[in-house]
Design a protein around this motif. Sequence first.
Motif, PDB file in Angstrom:
ATOM      1  N   THR A   7     -46.942  16.981  41.431  1.00 25.14           N
ATOM      2  CA  THR A   7     -46.159  15.869  41.430  1.00 25.14           C
ATOM      3  C   THR A   7     -44.937  16.253  40.277  1.00 25.14           C
ATOM      4  O   THR A   7     -45.213  16.848  39.338  1.00 25.14           O
ATOM      5  CB  THR A   7     -46.651  14.757  40.823  1.00 25.14           C
ATOM      6  N   TYR A   8     -43.582  16.130  40.714  1.00 28.96           N
ATOM      7  CA  TYR A   8     -42.672  16.672  40.146  1.00 28.96           C
ATOM      8  C   TYR A   8     -42.314  15.630  38.685  1.00 28.96           C
ATOM      9  O   TYR A   8     -42.415  14.593  38.606  1.00 28.96           O
ATOM     10  CB  TYR A   8     -41.218  16.386  40.607  1.00 28.96           C
ATOM     11  N   ARG A   9     -42.156  16.496  37.571  1.00 30.19           N
ATOM     12  CA  ARG A   9     -42.162  15.816  36.275  1.00 30.19           C
ATOM     13  C   ARG A   9     -40.723  16.477  35.755  1.00 30.19           C
ATOM     14  O   ARG A   9     -40.425  17.343  35.829  1.00 30.19           O
ATOM     15  CB  ARG A   9     -43.361  16.414  35.038  1.00 30.19           C
ATOM     16  N   SER A  10     -40.273  15.351  35.116  1.00 28.80           N
ATOM     17  CA  SER A  10     -38.762  15.648  34.241  1.00 28.80           C
ATOM     18  C   SER A  10     -38.615  15.035  33.135  1.00 28.80           C
ATOM     19  O   SER A  10     -38.189  13.708  33.196  1.00 28.80           O
ATOM     20  CB  SER A  10     -37.619  15.773  35.368  1.00 28.80           C
ATOM     21  N   GLU A  11     -38.769  15.440  31.960  1.00 29.61           N
ATOM     22  CA  GLU A  11     -38.522  14.701  30.571  1.00 29.61           C
ATOM     23  C   GLU A  11     -37.409  14.526  30.622  1.00 29.61           C
ATOM     24  O   GLU A  11     -36.729  13.429  29.961  1.00 29.61           O
ATOM     25  CB  GLU A  11     -39.254  15.599  29.435  1.00 29.61           C
ATOM     26  N   LYS A  12     -36.325  15.394  31.023  1.00 31.11           N
ATOM     27  CA  LYS A  12     -34.942  15.187  30.878  1.00 31.11           C
ATOM     28  C   LYS A  12     -34.394  13.943  31.693  1.00 31.11           C
ATOM     29  O   LYS A  12     -33.606  13.025  31.203  1.00 31.11           O
ATOM     30  CB  LYS A  12     -34.111  16.299  31.328  1.00 31.11           C
ATOM     31  N   LYS A  38     -46.276   5.701  43.846  1.00 31.36           N
ATOM     32  CA  LYS A  38     -47.476   5.959  43.475  1.00 31.36           C
ATOM     33  C   LYS A  38     -48.090   7.135  44.180  1.00 31.36           C
ATOM     34  O   LYS A  38     -47.787   7.406  45.563  1.00 31.36           O
ATOM     35  CB  LYS A  38     -48.442   4.588  43.813  1.00 31.36           C
ATOM     36  N   SER A  39     -48.886   7.753  43.587  1.00 27.02           N
ATOM     37  CA  SER A  39     -49.424   9.303  44.354  1.00 27.02           C
ATOM     38  C   SER A  39     -50.962   9.030  44.679  1.00 27.02           C
ATOM     39  O   SER A  39     -51.370   9.808  45.048  1.00 27.02           O
ATOM     40  CB  SER A  39     -49.065  10.440  43.729  1.00 27.02           C
ATOM     41  N   GLY A  40     -51.470   7.909  44.166  1.00 25.97           N
ATOM     42  CA  GLY A  40     -52.932   7.792  44.135  1.00 25.97           C
ATOM     43  C   GLY A  40     -53.475   6.649  43.269  1.00 25.97           C
ATOM     44  O   GLY A  40     -52.677   5.971  42.535  1.00 25.97           O
ATOM     45  N   THR A  41     -54.671   6.267  43.300  1.00 24.67           N
ATOM     46  CA  THR A  41     -55.284   5.491  42.350  1.00 24.67           C
ATOM     47  C   THR A  41     -54.936   5.896  40.811  1.00 24.67           C
ATOM     48  O   THR A  41     -55.390   6.507  40.535  1.00 24.67           O
ATOM     49  CB  THR A  41     -56.714   5.175  42.733  1.00 24.67           C
ATOM     50  N   SER A  42     -54.163   4.819  40.293  1.00 23.02           N
ATOM     51  CA  SER A  42     -53.897   5.054  38.922  1.00 23.02           C
ATOM     52  C   SER A  42     -53.317   6.056  38.584  1.00 23.02           C
ATOM     53  O   SER A  42     -53.099   6.746  37.551  1.00 23.02           O
ATOM     54  CB  SER A  42     -55.005   5.004  38.073  1.00 23.02           C
ATOM     55  N   MET A  43     -52.473   6.813  39.530  1.00 20.39           N
ATOM     56  CA  MET A  43     -51.620   7.979  39.283  1.00 20.39           C
ATOM     57  C   MET A  43     -50.176   7.752  39.516  1.00 20.39           C
ATOM     58  O   MET A  43     -49.819   6.793  40.399  1.00 20.39           O
ATOM     59  CB  MET A  43     -52.007   9.140  40.253  1.00 20.39           C
ATOM     60  N   LYS A  44     -49.281   8.246  38.729  1.00 18.65           N
ATOM     61  CA  LYS A  44     -48.035   8.117  38.905  1.00 18.65           C
ATOM     62  C   LYS A  44     -47.363   8.920  39.803  1.00 18.65           C
ATOM     63  O   LYS A  44     -47.884  10.202  40.014  1.00 18.65           O
ATOM     64  CB  LYS A  44     -47.262   8.479  37.469  1.00 18.65           C
ATOM     65  N   GLY A  45     -46.331   8.529  40.607  1.00 21.66           N
ATOM     66  CA  GLY A  45     -45.611   9.337  41.494  1.00 21.66           C
ATOM     67  C   GLY A  45     -44.642  10.331  40.760  1.00 21.66           C
ATOM     68  O   GLY A  45     -44.537  10.374  39.577  1.00 21.66           O
ATOM     69  N   THR A  46     -43.742  10.910  41.405  1.00 18.76           N
ATOM     70  CA  THR A  46     -42.554  11.755  40.858  1.00 18.76           C
ATOM     71  C   THR A  46     -41.818  10.747  39.748  1.00 18.76           C
ATOM     72  O   THR A  46     -41.396   9.908  39.994  1.00 18.76           O
ATOM     73  CB  THR A  46     -41.656  12.284  41.932  1.00 18.76           C
ATOM     74  N   ASP A  47     -41.406  11.848  38.764  1.00 20.79           N
ATOM     75  CA  ASP A  47     -40.522  10.977  37.686  1.00 20.79           C
ATOM     76  C   ASP A  47     -39.058  10.533  38.318  1.00 20.79           C
ATOM     77  O   ASP A  47     -38.501   9.599  37.940  1.00 20.79           O
ATOM     78  CB  ASP A  47     -40.120  12.025  36.577  1.00 20.79           C
ATOM     79  N   LEU A  48     -38.786  11.203  39.554  1.00 15.98           N
ATOM     80  CA  LEU A  48     -37.547  10.822  39.925  1.00 15.98           C
ATOM     81  C   LEU A  48     -37.486   9.485  40.805  1.00 15.98           C
ATOM     82  O   LEU A  48     -36.510   8.974  41.091  1.00 15.98           O
ATOM     83  CB  LEU A  48     -36.998  11.834  41.164  1.00 15.98           C
ATOM     84  N   SER A  49     -38.650   8.740  40.753  1.00 17.45           N
ATOM     85  CA  SER A  49     -38.980   7.401  41.329  1.00 17.45           C
ATOM     86  C   SER A  49     -38.612   6.559  40.356  1.00 17.45           C
ATOM     87  O   SER A  49     -39.017   5.366  40.810  1.00 17.45           O
ATOM     88  CB  SER A  49     -40.352   7.265  42.190  1.00 17.45           C
ATOM     89  N   CYS A  50     -38.271   6.859  39.000  1.00 24.66           N
ATOM     90  CA  CYS A  50     -38.322   5.658  38.154  1.00 24.66           C
ATOM     91  C   CYS A  50     -37.026   4.815  37.978  1.00 24.66           C
ATOM     92  O   CYS A  50     -36.009   5.410  38.282  1.00 24.66           O
ATOM     93  CB  CYS A  50     -38.435   6.589  36.545  1.00 24.66           C
ATOM     94  N   ILE A  51     -37.345   3.739  37.474  1.00 27.90           N
ATOM     95  CA  ILE A  51     -36.051   2.817  37.213  1.00 27.90           C
ATOM     96  C   ILE A  51     -36.226   2.281  35.810  1.00 27.90           C
ATOM     97  O   ILE A  51     -37.342   2.073  35.241  1.00 27.90           O
ATOM     98  CB  ILE A  51     -36.097   1.813  38.269  1.00 27.90           C
TER      99      ILE A  51
END
Length: 92
Positions: A7-12, A38-51
């Motif tokens: 899963t892609y993560r980007s703190e920036k 969502k990437s699975g049960t109780s798991m976050k998807g890629t950071d680029l999906s954030c609003i």
Amino acid sequence: MFPKPKTYRSEKYLAFVRTQPCCVCKNPYGSQPHHTEKSGTSMKGTDLSCIPLCERHHIEIHQTGEETFEQQYNTDIIIKNVETLRNYLMAD
């Protein structure tokens, strides 16, 4: 078996999302990144999906679910995600 994709993560990007006004009420202070994918049960998807959502709306979307939230506020979360990504790319 295929390996699970990372899963892609980007703190920036998350830091940028926190500077944006809430997608719903436009409150300019204290936005929290909400992962729309969502990437699975109780798991976050890629950071680029954030609003960006203020604390009130972030709690509400988790309590009501995204579909109800979209109907209540007459908004489309995918469009808000694309707009946030566009603003990020134009600011960089």
